[in-house]
Scaffold this active site. Structure first.
Site, PDB file in Angstrom:
ATOM      1  CB  CYS A   7      58.502 -25.209 -16.903  1.00  0.00           C
ATOM      2  SG  CYS A   7      59.256 -26.578 -17.780  1.00  0.00           S
ATOM      3  CB  SER A  16      10.267 -13.295 -13.785  1.00  0.00           C
ATOM      4  OG  SER A  16      11.513 -12.711 -13.895  1.00  0.00           O
ATOM      5  CG  LEU A  17      10.253  -8.678 -17.309  1.00  0.00           C
ATOM      6  CD1 LEU A  17      10.974  -7.341 -17.222  1.00  0.00           C
ATOM      7  CD2 LEU A  17       9.112  -8.585 -18.319  1.00  0.00           C
ATOM      8  CB  CYS A  66      58.302 -31.500 -19.276  1.00  0.00           C
ATOM      9  SG  CYS A  66      58.953 -30.061 -18.398  1.00  0.00           S
ATOM     10  CG  ASP A 105      19.900  -4.395  -9.498  1.00  0.00           C
ATOM     11  OD1 ASP A 105      19.143  -5.388  -9.386  1.00  0.00           O
ATOM     12  OD2 ASP A 105      21.135  -4.475  -9.462  1.00  0.00           O
ATOM     13  CD  GLU A 148       8.355   0.544 -18.152  1.00  0.00           C
ATOM     14  OE1 GLU A 148       8.649  -0.061 -17.110  1.00  0.00           O
ATOM     15  OE2 GLU A 148       7.201   0.636 -18.593  1.00  0.00           O
ATOM     16  CB  CYS A 202      56.890 -28.513 -15.662  1.00  0.00           C
ATOM     17  SG  CYS A 202      55.984 -28.274 -17.195  1.00  0.00           S
ATOM     18  CE  LYS A 220      19.698  -9.076 -15.612  1.00  0.00           C
ATOM     19  NZ  LYS A 220      19.221 -10.285 -15.029  1.00  0.00           N
ATOM     20  CE  LYS A 233      15.450  -6.949 -15.311  1.00  0.00           C
ATOM     21  NZ  LYS A 233      15.826  -7.111 -13.938  1.00  0.00           N
ATOM     22  CE  LYS A 258       7.407  -3.187 -18.435  1.00  0.00           C
ATOM     23  NZ  LYS A 258       6.996  -2.407 -17.254  1.00  0.00           N
ATOM     24  CE1 TYR A 276       9.336  15.350   5.705  1.00  0.00           C
ATOM     25  CE2 TYR A 276      10.399  14.486   7.687  1.00  0.00           C
ATOM     26  CZ  TYR A 276       9.581  14.303   6.584  1.00  0.00           C
ATOM     27  OH  TYR A 276       8.995  13.070   6.360  1.00  0.00           O
ATOM     28  CG  ASP A 277      13.774  16.925  11.719  1.00  0.00           C
ATOM     29  OD1 ASP A 277      13.246  16.016  11.042  1.00  0.00           O
ATOM     30  OD2 ASP A 277      15.009  17.045  11.871  1.00  0.00           O
ATOM     31  CB  CYS A 321      58.650 -27.686 -21.393  1.00  0.00           C
ATOM     32  SG  CYS A 321      56.967 -27.920 -20.782  1.00  0.00           S
ATOM     33  CE1 TYR A 327       7.529  -3.663 -12.432  1.00  0.00           C
ATOM     34  CE2 TYR A 327       9.276  -2.247 -11.585  1.00  0.00           C
ATOM     35  CZ  TYR A 327       8.649  -3.483 -11.645  1.00  0.00           C
ATOM     36  OH  TYR A 327       9.142  -4.524 -10.925  1.00  0.00           O
TER      37      TYR A 327
HETATM   38  S1  IVH Z   1       7.867  -5.321 -15.716  1.00  0.00           S
HETATM   39  C1  IVH Z   1       4.881  -8.577 -16.340  1.00  0.00           C
HETATM   40  N1  IVH Z   1       9.379  -3.184 -15.552  1.00  0.00           N
HETATM   41  O1  IVH Z   1      12.817  -6.983 -13.217  1.00  0.00           O
HETATM   42  C2  IVH Z   1       5.775  -7.422 -16.109  1.00  0.00           C
HETATM   43  N2  IVH Z   1      10.026  -5.106 -14.275  1.00  0.00           N
HETATM   44  O2  IVH Z   1      13.845  -9.519 -14.296  1.00  0.00           O
HETATM   45  C3  IVH Z   1       6.717  -7.654 -15.038  1.00  0.00           C
HETATM   46  N3  IVH Z   1      12.025  -4.778 -12.915  1.00  0.00           N
HETATM   47  O3  IVH Z   1      10.456  -9.134 -11.773  1.00  0.00           O
HETATM   48  C4  IVH Z   1       7.760  -6.718 -14.722  1.00  0.00           C
HETATM   49  N4  IVH Z   1      12.378  -2.673 -13.451  1.00  0.00           N
HETATM   50  O4  IVH Z   1      11.292  -7.072 -10.399  1.00  0.00           O
HETATM   51  C5  IVH Z   1       9.193  -4.462 -15.145  1.00  0.00           C
HETATM   52  N5  IVH Z   1      10.581  -1.206 -15.468  1.00  0.00           N
HETATM   53  C6  IVH Z   1      10.407  -2.467 -15.065  1.00  0.00           C
HETATM   54  C7  IVH Z   1      11.275  -3.093 -14.144  1.00  0.00           C
HETATM   55  C8  IVH Z   1      11.060  -4.424 -13.790  1.00  0.00           C
HETATM   56  C9  IVH Z   1      12.802  -3.686 -12.721  1.00  0.00           C
HETATM   57  C10 IVH Z   1      12.268  -6.098 -12.283  1.00  0.00           C
HETATM   58  C11 IVH Z   1      11.031  -6.781 -11.747  1.00  0.00           C
HETATM   59  C12 IVH Z   1      10.946  -8.064 -12.521  1.00  0.00           C
HETATM   60  C13 IVH Z   1      12.370  -8.282 -12.913  1.00  0.00           C
HETATM   61  C14 IVH Z   1      12.512  -9.197 -14.098  1.00  0.00           C
END
Ligand code: IVH
Length: 662
Positions: free
Chosen positions: A416, A81-82, A403, A113, A109, A400, A306, A111, A282, A35-36, A421, A218
């Site tokens: 105590c 967000s979700l 008491c 982090d 899916e 205590c 979660k 999630k 979803k 690779y290098d 007590c 995603y």
């Molecule tokens: S879907 C409208 N899919 O989780 C759809 N989010 O707590 C929006 N995240 O803001 C997001 N894995 O940063 C989606 N498979 C996944 C995800 C995902 C991680 C995050 C994402 C989102 C947050 C919500």
């Protein structure tokens, strides 16, 4: 010339393919040296022919761009967000709501982090990478995004397209990064998510380039542009464009399949090379998604389950002191309430003075808490970097809190030693009725404290004289005749308990439930045990000097109490080994209606002898309901909650191998 250009193109293809195989497929095809070597060769050609440099050249990822500030960008469509769900009930609720509108298939899916990112391509070229920001306005992080090897710089088709996903750092890269930081004496990064977020928020892209970030895609915000009808198809489409789409995504036909997916990944979560903090569910069909719509913050067609957090941060608002049944005074943290592993926590133990001092815990600190042995929350450590100077030092009390007797220090703990007590006495009563002790149902801690303050309960023998105040108790607020009768029945039933429960319930120092069992089975009844000398006791297997001394001492001072309990009709014998049965052991039973061949009391004792326990109310925690004649509302509750029901005959058949009735 043409030959050199061909070679340059060949090198670009080779290295880009190797990057994809290494980062996205986790399947390296080149050695580091190869690779290098290819990379150096490419750098040389590009240096000689700067006008040949291609947009998708891997040399673009080395991070030679430094910006002076993060430009604000406005997302074409808000980056939402979700909503979150934390348990099965809440997932069912989500499904119910969806099913009121549509008949869904789901996509499940992982999630990831990390932090979400929007990637914009014009004519197939990556032109902008942006953070989510507040969802409407984000920050331009294009210079850093370009260093991420799983994000294509050029697509195989000249499309105008936006895709969204999650930038993350693998566990391996995170550990390597912290190793280096440790060696350099730099502060360690808390977790891969913080490390990834910190990396993309750098003005100098060399830093992001050195951090081995990756990105799963995603979400396709404008699927109609490509005639795509379902989310699952959109994932396949984005994959075909060279994006890294997580390979563990699955279709689920119904809620059961969603729950199976969640169970599977709850178990396998640790085996993944990157961190996940939940599962995203979803609705698959875009028409259905449209019908379900959005709230102001979230899509209604998706949610995030979660995982219970193993450790969370919160503010330690105060330190208070509690007195246990042995008189030990313990410092406890009063916390800003936070959710941890499925429950909301507002208190955590600080164990003792030394623990607080050794961790340098101050009032007002941001602290991380976790559940010790998954049950009792404890403060693990302090985020000193979050201090603002208003925090107050901890000081152990010397009297205590109840008491006001001066506390005595023994090893690391303060006690105590006032036998009168109030708090110590209340805690002893609570312990007496607890599940592993006399298992008297219906006494919450508050009831015991109230009865103590009203004078009905002062010492354990008072439980067995409570029936004398039946009338008065029924007049108390919140106590109907039914609850008082239930309480008195539980007390009456407890008289039949085997000796070890009583021994444990008496709260003899150093005698836990296991030791109580050893003593009961060795001495068979309380008279033998009371006659036992120190020398006899230390000869019993697993009984040492400390326990032996404590037992002798206890009976020397408590003969009167034992005699009184005997007179009140408590069993003082060891009833024998529990014949643990797989169908009963650890299970919770509820009896409803009248049984004809066996009394309730007998049924209860048998269940307990087989390792089960009997509860008075039907809940999700009930494993079986035993149905007698003319059952009450418990039967309806069992049907509602789908709890298996045994009629009397079934129950008798199951226990017949142990207890022949004739
Ligand atoms: S879907 C409208 N899919 O989780 C759809 N989010 O707590 C929006 N995240 O803001 C997001 N894995 O940063 C989606 N498979 C996944 C995800 C995902 C991680 C995050 C994402 C989102 C947050 C919500």
């Amino acid at each position: 010339m043409v030959i050199i250009m061909d070679r340059m193109n060949e090198l670009i293809e080779l290295i880009n393919k190797a990057n994809y195989e290494y980062y996205a497929l986790d399947n390296p095809t080149l050695t580091d040296q190869e690779y290098d070597r290819y990379m150096q060769e490419l750098i040389k050609i590009e240096a000689l022919h700067p006008d040949w440099v291609r947009e998708d050249s891997p040399t673009k990822r080395v991070g030679n761009e430094v910006i002076s500030e993060f430009k604000k960008i406005i997302h074409e469509k808000p980056m939402l967000s979700l909503s979150n769900v934390f348990n099965e009930d809440e997932i069912r609720n989500f499904d119910e709501k969806i099913k009121k509108e549509v008949n869904p298939n789901y996509v499940c899916e992982l999630k990831i982090d990390g932090l979400s990112v929007s990637l914009l391509y014009k004519q197939g070229k990556l032109v902008r990478g942006a953070t989510r920001g507040d969802g409407v306005t984000g920050e331009d992080i294009t210079h850093n995004v370009k260093t991420i090897k799983t994000i294509p710089l050029v697509l195989p088709q000249p499309l105008d397209i936006e895709v969204r996903g999650e930038i993350y750092m693998s566990k391996k890269s995170f550990n390597q990064l912290n190793e280096i930081r440790k060696a350099n004496g730099e502060e360690l990064l808390a977790n891969p998510r913080n490390a990834a977020a910190g990396s993309v928020r750098q003005l100098d892209s060399k830093i992001a380039a050195s951090r081995n970030l990756a990105c799963f895609i995603y979400h396709l915000p404008n699927p109609e542009q490509f005639g795509i009808k379902t989310h699952y198809e959109s994932l396949q489409f984005m994959k075909s464009l060279g994006f890294d789409v997580n390979s563990n995504i699955e279709l689920a036909k119904n809620l059961d399949e969603v729950l199976q997916y969640i169970n599977k990944w709850t178990g396998k979560r640790n085996s993944l090379p990157y961190e996940i903090d939940g599962i995203v569910i979803k609705v698959n069909d875009f028409e259905q998604q449209k019908k379900l719509g959005f709230t102001s913050k979230y899509p209604k067609w998706a949610t995030a389950y979660k995982f219970p957090a193993l450790e969370v941060l919160t503010k330690l608002k105060d330190i208070i002191f509690t007195v246990g049944r042995t008189g030990q005074v313990t410092p406890n943290a009063v916390l800003e309430p936070v959710r941890l592993m499925g429950s909301v926590i507002s208190r955590a133990t600080l164990h003792n003075e030394d623990y607080v001092l050794s961790k340098h815990i101050k009032i007002g600190d941001i602290v991380s808490i976790r559940k010790a042995g998954d049950v009792i929350p404890e403060v693990v450590n302090v985020k000193k970097e979050r201090r603002n100077g208003t925090e107050l030092d901890f000081k152990m009390i010397d009297v205590c809190p109840i008491c006001h007797t001066k506390l005595i220090k023994k090893d690391t703990a303060y006690y105590c030693v006032n036998n009168n007590c109030d708090k110590t006495k209340i805690e002893s009563l609570i312990h007496f009725v607890s599940r592993d002790a006399m298992n008297i149902e219906g006494f919450g801690e508050q009831i015991i404290e109230d009865f103590y303050n009203m004078g009905y309960l002062k010492i354990v023998t008072d439980f067995y004289e409570l029936h004398k105040y039946k009338k008065e108790l029924m007049e108390l607020e919140g106590f109907g005749s039914k609850s008082v009768n239930n309480l008195l029945t539980s007390i009456e039933n407890s008289k039949n308990n085997s000796l070890e429960r009583l021994l444990f319930g008496l709260g003899i120092r150093h005698v836990g439930s296991k030791t109580a069992k050893i003593l009961a089975s060795n001495y068979q009844n309380i008279d033998n045990l009371m006659l036992a000398q120190y020398e006899d006791l230390i000869n019993v297997k697993d009984i040492g000097a400390v326990i032996a001394k404590s037992v002798v001492n206890y009976f020397k001072n408590n003969c009167y109490l034992i005699e009184k309990l005997k007179k009140l009709g408590l069993n003082m014998k060891y009833l024998g080994e529990v014949r643990s049965d797989i169908e009963f052991s650890g299970k919770t039973f509820v009896l409803t209606g009248s049984l004809t061949n066996i009394t309730r009391n007998e049924a209860r004792n048998i269940i307990e002898q087989l390792g089960g326990n009997v509860s008075g109310t039907v809940s999700k925690k009930t494993d079986f309901v035993i149905l007698g004649e003319n059952p009450g509302s418990k039967y309806d509750d069992a049907l509602k909650l789908n709890i298996p029901i045994w009629d009397e005959k079934t129950f008798l058949t199951k226990i017949s191998k142990y207890f022949d009735k004739d």
